[in-house]
Design a protein around this motif. Structure first.
Motif, PDB file in Angstrom:
ATOM      1  N   LEU A  55       0.873  -1.333   0.022  1.00 16.32           N
ATOM      2  CA  LEU A  55      -0.135  -0.122   0.059  1.00 16.32           C
ATOM      3  C   LEU A  55       0.717   1.379  -0.096  1.00 16.32           C
ATOM      4  O   LEU A  55       0.532   2.068  -0.811  1.00 16.32           O
ATOM      5  CB  LEU A  55      -0.978   0.152   1.235  1.00 16.32           C
ATOM      6  CG  LEU A  55      -2.024   1.051   1.154  1.00 16.32           C
ATOM      7  CD1 LEU A  55      -2.990   0.969   0.334  1.00 16.32           C
ATOM      8  CD2 LEU A  55      -2.728   1.077   2.674  1.00 16.32           C
ATOM      9  N   ALA A  56       1.991   1.218   0.827  1.00 20.87           N
ATOM     10  CA  ALA A  56       2.527   2.504   0.797  1.00 20.87           C
ATOM     11  C   ALA A  56       3.457   2.687  -0.360  1.00 20.87           C
ATOM     12  O   ALA A  56       3.576   3.620  -0.811  1.00 20.87           O
ATOM     13  CB  ALA A  56       3.739   2.188   2.066  1.00 20.87           C
ATOM     14  N   GLU A  57       3.932   1.383  -1.119  1.00 18.62           N
ATOM     15  CA  GLU A  57       4.521   1.536  -2.376  1.00 18.62           C
ATOM     16  C   GLU A  57       3.660   2.395  -3.492  1.00 18.62           C
ATOM     17  O   GLU A  57       4.071   2.976  -4.166  1.00 18.62           O
ATOM     18  CB  GLU A  57       5.117   0.230  -2.809  1.00 18.62           C
ATOM     19  CG  GLU A  57       5.886   0.343  -4.129  1.00 18.62           C
ATOM     20  CD  GLU A  57       7.208   1.231  -3.993  1.00 18.62           C
ATOM     21  OE1 GLU A  57       7.893   1.387  -5.045  1.00 18.62           O
ATOM     22  OE2 GLU A  57       7.605   1.568  -2.708  1.00 18.62           O
ATOM     23  N   VAL A  58       2.596   1.714  -3.886  1.00 21.58           N
ATOM     24  CA  VAL A  58       1.836   2.299  -4.626  1.00 21.58           C
ATOM     25  C   VAL A  58       1.414   3.830  -4.510  1.00 21.58           C
ATOM     26  O   VAL A  58       1.127   4.613  -5.384  1.00 21.58           O
ATOM     27  CB  VAL A  58       0.608   1.492  -4.951  1.00 21.58           C
ATOM     28  CG1 VAL A  58       0.719   0.213  -5.455  1.00 21.58           C
ATOM     29  CG2 VAL A  58      -0.521   1.468  -3.596  1.00 21.58           C
ATOM     30  N   VAL A  59       1.236   4.242  -3.340  1.00 24.39           N
ATOM     31  CA  VAL A  59       1.150   5.705  -2.970  1.00 24.39           C
ATOM     32  C   VAL A  59       2.210   6.293  -3.143  1.00 24.39           C
ATOM     33  O   VAL A  59       2.250   7.629  -3.750  1.00 24.39           O
ATOM     34  CB  VAL A  59       0.603   5.616  -1.389  1.00 24.39           C
ATOM     35  CG1 VAL A  59       0.463   7.061  -1.024  1.00 24.39           C
ATOM     36  CG2 VAL A  59      -0.906   5.153  -1.199  1.00 24.39           C
ATOM     37  N   ARG A  60       3.550   5.959  -2.667  1.00 20.76           N
ATOM     38  CA  ARG A  60       4.806   6.594  -2.966  1.00 20.76           C
ATOM     39  C   ARG A  60       4.854   6.898  -4.586  1.00 20.76           C
ATOM     40  O   ARG A  60       5.381   7.981  -4.855  1.00 20.76           O
ATOM     41  CB  ARG A  60       5.894   5.645  -2.533  1.00 20.76           C
ATOM     42  CG  ARG A  60       7.260   6.451  -2.659  1.00 20.76           C
ATOM     43  CD  ARG A  60       8.242   5.489  -2.312  1.00 20.76           C
ATOM     44  NE  ARG A  60       8.664   4.475  -3.084  1.00 20.76           N
ATOM     45  CZ  ARG A  60       8.904   4.503  -4.265  1.00 20.76           C
ATOM     46  NH1 ARG A  60       9.514   5.979  -4.578  1.00 20.76           N
ATOM     47  NH2 ARG A  60       9.080   3.419  -5.331  1.00 20.76           N
ATOM     48  N   ARG A  61       4.835   5.732  -5.245  1.00 21.37           N
ATOM     49  CA  ARG A  61       4.945   6.137  -6.650  1.00 21.37           C
ATOM     50  C   ARG A  61       3.815   6.991  -7.443  1.00 21.37           C
ATOM     51  O   ARG A  61       3.924   7.535  -8.584  1.00 21.37           O
ATOM     52  CB  ARG A  61       4.729   4.559  -7.423  1.00 21.37           C
ATOM     53  CG  ARG A  61       5.685   3.648  -7.119  1.00 21.37           C
ATOM     54  CD  ARG A  61       5.670   2.224  -7.949  1.00 21.37           C
ATOM     55  NE  ARG A  61       6.603   1.185  -7.383  1.00 21.37           N
ATOM     56  CZ  ARG A  61       7.141   0.367  -8.170  1.00 21.37           C
ATOM     57  NH1 ARG A  61       6.705   0.043  -9.394  1.00 21.37           N
ATOM     58  NH2 ARG A  61       8.047  -0.512  -7.561  1.00 21.37           N
ATOM     59  N   LEU A  62       2.970   7.410  -6.602  1.00 22.66           N
ATOM     60  CA  LEU A  62       1.985   8.714  -7.262  1.00 22.66           C
ATOM     61  C   LEU A  62       2.837   9.910  -7.217  1.00 22.66           C
ATOM     62  O   LEU A  62       2.372  10.983  -7.760  1.00 22.66           O
ATOM     63  CB  LEU A  62       0.841   8.794  -6.392  1.00 22.66           C
ATOM     64  CG  LEU A  62      -0.100   7.739  -6.735  1.00 22.66           C
ATOM     65  CD1 LEU A  62      -1.297   7.862  -5.652  1.00 22.66           C
ATOM     66  CD2 LEU A  62      -0.688   7.748  -8.001  1.00 22.66           C
ATOM     67  N   ASP A  63       4.114  10.042  -6.667  1.00 20.95           N
ATOM     68  CA  ASP A  63       4.936  11.373  -6.972  1.00 20.95           C
ATOM     69  C   ASP A  63       5.422  11.305  -8.256  1.00 20.95           C
ATOM     70  O   ASP A  63       5.419  12.597  -8.550  1.00 20.95           O
ATOM     71  CB  ASP A  63       6.365  10.967  -6.112  1.00 20.95           C
ATOM     72  CG  ASP A  63       6.274  10.756  -4.338  1.00 20.95           C
ATOM     73  OD1 ASP A  63       5.026  11.436  -4.226  1.00 20.95           O
ATOM     74  OD2 ASP A  63       7.200  10.553  -3.922  1.00 20.95           O
ATOM     75  N   ALA A  64       5.192  10.368  -9.095  1.00 23.12           N
ATOM     76  CA  ALA A  64       5.707  10.499 -10.533  1.00 23.12           C
ATOM     77  C   ALA A  64       4.748  10.137 -11.444  1.00 23.12           C
ATOM     78  O   ALA A  64       4.796  10.044 -12.810  1.00 23.12           O
ATOM     79  CB  ALA A  64       6.960   9.609 -10.674  1.00 23.12           C
ATOM     80  N   ALA A  65       3.640   9.731 -10.984  1.00 23.85           N
ATOM     81  CA  ALA A  65       2.305   9.292 -11.899  1.00 23.85           C
ATOM     82  C   ALA A  65       0.959   9.840 -11.435  1.00 23.85           C
ATOM     83  O   ALA A  65       0.798  10.184 -10.392  1.00 23.85           O
ATOM     84  CB  ALA A  65       2.246   8.055 -12.184  1.00 23.85           C
ATOM     85  N   GLY A  66      -0.036   9.938 -12.263  1.00 24.97           N
ATOM     86  CA  GLY A  66      -1.474  10.280 -11.786  1.00 24.97           C
ATOM     87  C   GLY A  66      -2.144   9.020 -11.631  1.00 24.97           C
ATOM     88  O   GLY A  66      -3.200   9.161 -10.576  1.00 24.97           O
ATOM     89  N   LEU A  67      -1.751   7.764 -11.834  1.00 24.80           N
ATOM     90  CA  LEU A  67      -2.363   6.447 -11.390  1.00 24.80           C
ATOM     91  C   LEU A  67      -1.480   5.376 -11.547  1.00 24.80           C
ATOM     92  O   LEU A  67      -0.609   5.268 -12.592  1.00 24.80           O
ATOM     93  CB  LEU A  67      -3.380   6.099 -12.415  1.00 24.80           C
ATOM     94  CG  LEU A  67      -4.435   5.032 -12.015  1.00 24.80           C
ATOM     95  CD1 LEU A  67      -5.946   5.369 -12.643  1.00 24.80           C
ATOM     96  CD2 LEU A  67      -3.979   3.745 -12.752  1.00 24.80           C
ATOM     97  N   ILE A  68      -1.570   4.590 -10.286  1.00 20.96           N
ATOM     98  CA  ILE A  68      -0.612   3.255 -10.365  1.00 20.96           C
ATOM     99  C   ILE A  68      -1.643   2.275 -10.291  1.00 20.96           C
ATOM    100  O   ILE A  68      -2.571   2.184  -9.496  1.00 20.96           O
ATOM    101  CB  ILE A  68       0.230   3.367  -9.144  1.00 20.96           C
ATOM    102  CG1 ILE A  68       0.870   4.617  -8.998  1.00 20.96           C
ATOM    103  CG2 ILE A  68       0.994   2.145  -9.121  1.00 20.96           C
ATOM    104  CD1 ILE A  68       1.911   5.000 -10.132  1.00 20.96           C
TER     105      ILE A  68
END
Length: 320
Positions: free
Chosen positions: A102-115
């Motif tokens: 959960l933390a990882e998909v939220v973190r990756r929103l730094d660089a994308a609009g949707l994961i």
């Protein structure tokens, strides 16, 4: 900052009896990692039972606003309106995150609009192994479509179309039309509970119908059945077909660390899935000619909007 977690569901009495304890245990863990909103479209007696079980753990609310032909979208839109964090996760009721995922998909929103992470089934009854082949083939040829997405609010706050069957693809394309980017996170593996056998069978043609929003894929899938029928002139050739399907699925298993979660035997189910799709793709075409997929007492004709349609609609809205 804790993300919001939107979980839309609509259960009948039988589903509630069998699934309530396990989902409750998941919510007890999940509330430590996210602010959870369960948007529950179940009928009143079942809603009341769920409220007794969940109201002290998470926010448990009913859908509000106008209904949508695809009821899940109405639940998601209610959840978006009921939350405020700039990042949120949407997940089906069978998705089971762990804290790190959960933390990882939220973190990756730094660089994308949707994961879009990668789902995998646990446990693995036979029908989950069958459907796993679909994921492996998708991973090898492009990407899979999960039952959960992480989204930046700025790209979804205005909602998305609710009269389509493939609502996750609709949301993805809506994010792109609004200027966001998509990351298909093939290396983030999130568990999903398998459906019942009855539900598995009920989804075969519906999943094939999703391809109507992906013309190149639909053309390839429609070509399968004629090719397989022509192969009947030289039946030994079916062994080559099967071997090719297994080989492609095996490649998908190895993509982005997939061998850590997918069993070595998982690619062996690929020929069964290919045969399934060769047949159901044509049934789906018949359903479309008949007015769409039977859904909740009506029919859904559209799988998802094209990106060009969404961009035209957005441009028209901005010009008003």
């Amino acid at each position: 900052m804790r993300p919001d977690y939107v979980l839309p569901l609509r259960w009948d009495a039988a589903t509630s009896r069998s699934e309530l304890p396990e989902l409750t245990a998941y919510l007890e863990r999940l509330r430590d990692w996210a602010d959870v909103v369960v948007v529950d479209g179940s009928d009143e007696p079942i809603f009341a039972e769920h409220h007794r079980a969940w109201s002290t753990l998470v926010r448990h609310i009913a859908p509000d606003g106008p209904p949508t032909p695809n009821g899940k979208v109405a639940g998601v839109l209610t959840g978006i309106r009921a939350t405020a964090q700039p990042r949120f996760v949407i997940a089906d009721d069978d998705v089971r995150y762990r804290e790190a995922e959960l933390a990882e998909v939220v973190r990756r929103l730094d660089a994308a609009g949707l994961i879009a992470p990668q789902n995998h089934f646990r446990p693995l009854p036979w029908h989950a192994r069958w459907d796993t082949a679909r994921s492996l083939l998708n991973r090898a040829l492009d990407h899979d479509y999960p039952g959960t997405l992480a989204v930046r609010r700025e790209f979804a706050a205005d909602g998305y179309r609710g009269d389509v069957l493939f609502e996750n693809l609709e949301l993805m394309r809506t994010v792109i039309a609004r200027g966001g980017t998509i990351e298909h996170a093939k290396d983030v593996f999130v568990e999903r509970r398998p459906p019942t056998v009855r539900h598995f069978w009920s989804q075969r043609v519906r999943q094939a119908y999703d391809s109507s929003a992906q013309p190149a894929r639909l053309a390839a899938e429609l070509a399968l059945l004629p090719a397989l029928l022509l192969q009947a002139r030289a039946p030994k050739g079916y062994l080559a077909w099967a071997a090719a399907a297994v080989a492609v699925a095996a490649c998908g298993r190895r993509v982005a660390g997939g061998s850590s979660v997918y069993a070595r035997t998982a690619p062996l189910w690929a020929p069964a899935w290919v045969l399934e799709r060769a047949i159901t793709a044509w049934i789906a075409v018949g359903w479309r000619a008949a007015g769409g997929v039977p859904y909740a007492g009506g029919r859904l004709r559209h799988s998802a909007s094209s990106l060009s349609e969404l961009r035209r609609a957005l441009a028209a809205a901005r010009s008003r």
